[in-house]
Enzyme design. Structure first.
Site, mmCIF file in Angstrom:
data_model
loop_
_atom_site.group_PDB
_atom_site.id
_atom_site.type_symbol
_atom_site.label_atom_id
_atom_site.label_comp_id
_atom_site.label_asym_id
_atom_site.label_seq_id
_atom_site.Cartn_x
_atom_site.Cartn_y
_atom_site.Cartn_z
ATOM 1 N N PRO A 240 0.775 -1.252 0.000
ATOM 2 C CA PRO A 240 0.000 0.000 0.000
ATOM 3 C C PRO A 240 0.797 1.287 0.000
ATOM 4 C CG PRO A 240 -0.048 -1.019 2.168
ATOM 5 C CD PRO A 240 0.618 -1.998 1.257
ATOM 6 N N LYS B 141 5.484 6.519 -13.590
ATOM 7 C CA LYS B 141 4.304 6.501 -12.711
ATOM 8 C C LYS B 141 4.142 7.847 -12.030
ATOM 9 C CE LYS B 141 0.780 4.935 -10.339
ATOM 10 N NZ LYS B 141 0.820 3.814 -9.406
#
Length: 289
Positions: free
Chosen positions: A70, A175
């Site tokens: 995460p 990204k």
């Protein structure tokens, strides 16, 4: 004789990891999965994966280790405390999360010193992109390693949106471009709308007036619609990940002034929404009080 498929170890079976594992199993791969939450592990086993009791067992079984964790720090912690101490020469680690560029490159060097490899392969498109196998995948690493792993990436996310961005860390850089475009773009639309709303014009009126078709107006129209529907707080600006990109820019010696100002402004605010499954400030809330 058919080529033997590599054994896959998968750490992190959340909203992205679980459907990726499902796709790998459907493509014929044996996957050993691990997650701290038992219900996630049970669900993945029901999809055809094998359950591992801990990360050490995943490492012991796998040729290729994948992580879908995460946060940047979560991956760094797992890499430093679990993977590096147990990694074997010839094993490959693929980080599918969004991770600090400097730490990605540092960890890649440490894996290489032990005869292993690290590829960065952050993704974009959400669980829906995995389910449809229409996932954007930004790959960083040696060309020959990326090419050898291409069947894995295609199995997880489809063949149409995979890009080899360059050496290790370059997938995380691209990204970052993706996240900054979305975060800064949303912030710009929210600030423009806040100017109008704070000055006395309803968001729905602003949407009617300038939320027409054509390039940027489509995204503006979407944001204005959320604001008009009292969902402005739900428009994210990638707050949680902004420090990753600020760190990378600082390490490489160039400024990100808009990103820095956006993060500092939001960071003063109360954590009133859930962004990426954790509390975060709302830029809209901070703009409109």
């Amino acid at each position: 004789m058919a080529e033997q498929l590599p054994m896959i170890g998968f750490i992190g079976l959340g909203a992205m990891g679980a459907p990726m594992v499902r796709n790998l199993v459907a493509a014929g791969y044996m996957v050993w999965g691990f997650d701290l939450r038992q219900e996630r592990l049970d669900a993945t086993v029901a999809d055809g994966a094998q359950a591992a009791p801990d990360i050490a067992a995943v490492i012991a079984q796998a040729d290729v280790l994948m992580t879908s964790l995460p946060s940047s720090q979560a991956f760094i912690t797992v890499a430093e405390t679990e993977l590096l101490p147990a990694i074997r020469p010839g094993q490959l680690v693929i980080d599918l999360g969004t991770t600090s560029v400097p730490k990605t490159r540092e960890l890649a060097a440490r894996f290489a010193a032990q005869g292993a490899q690290l590829l960065d392969a952050p993704v974009s498109g959400g669980p829906g992109g995995v389910a449809k196998r229409q996932l954007y995948m930004f790959l960083g690493g040696p060309a020959e390693t990326v090419a050898a792993c291409m069947p894995l990436f295609i199995a997880m996310g489809g063949a149409d949106r995979i890009t080899h961005c360059g050496p290790v860390g370059c997938g995380q850089v691209v990204k970052g471009v993706n996240q900054l475009m979305m975060g800064l773009g949303n912030a710009a639309y929210l600030e423009a709308l806040a100017f109008g709303v704070n000055a006395g014009v309803a968001a729905a009126t602003i949407q009617q007036a300038i939320g027409a078709t054509g390039r940027w107006r489509v995204d503006f129209n979407s944001t204005a619609g959320q604001v008009a529907g009292d969902e402005g707080n739900e428009v994210g600006v990638k707050f949680r990940e902004l420090p990753y990109f600020l760190e990378a820019a600082a390490a490489l010696g160039f400024p990100l002034p808009l990103t820095e100002q956006l993060y500092n402004f939001c960071d003063q605010g109360e954590r009133v929404v859930i962004n990426d499954h954790r509390p975060a400030p709302s830029f809209w809330h901070e703009l409109t009080g």
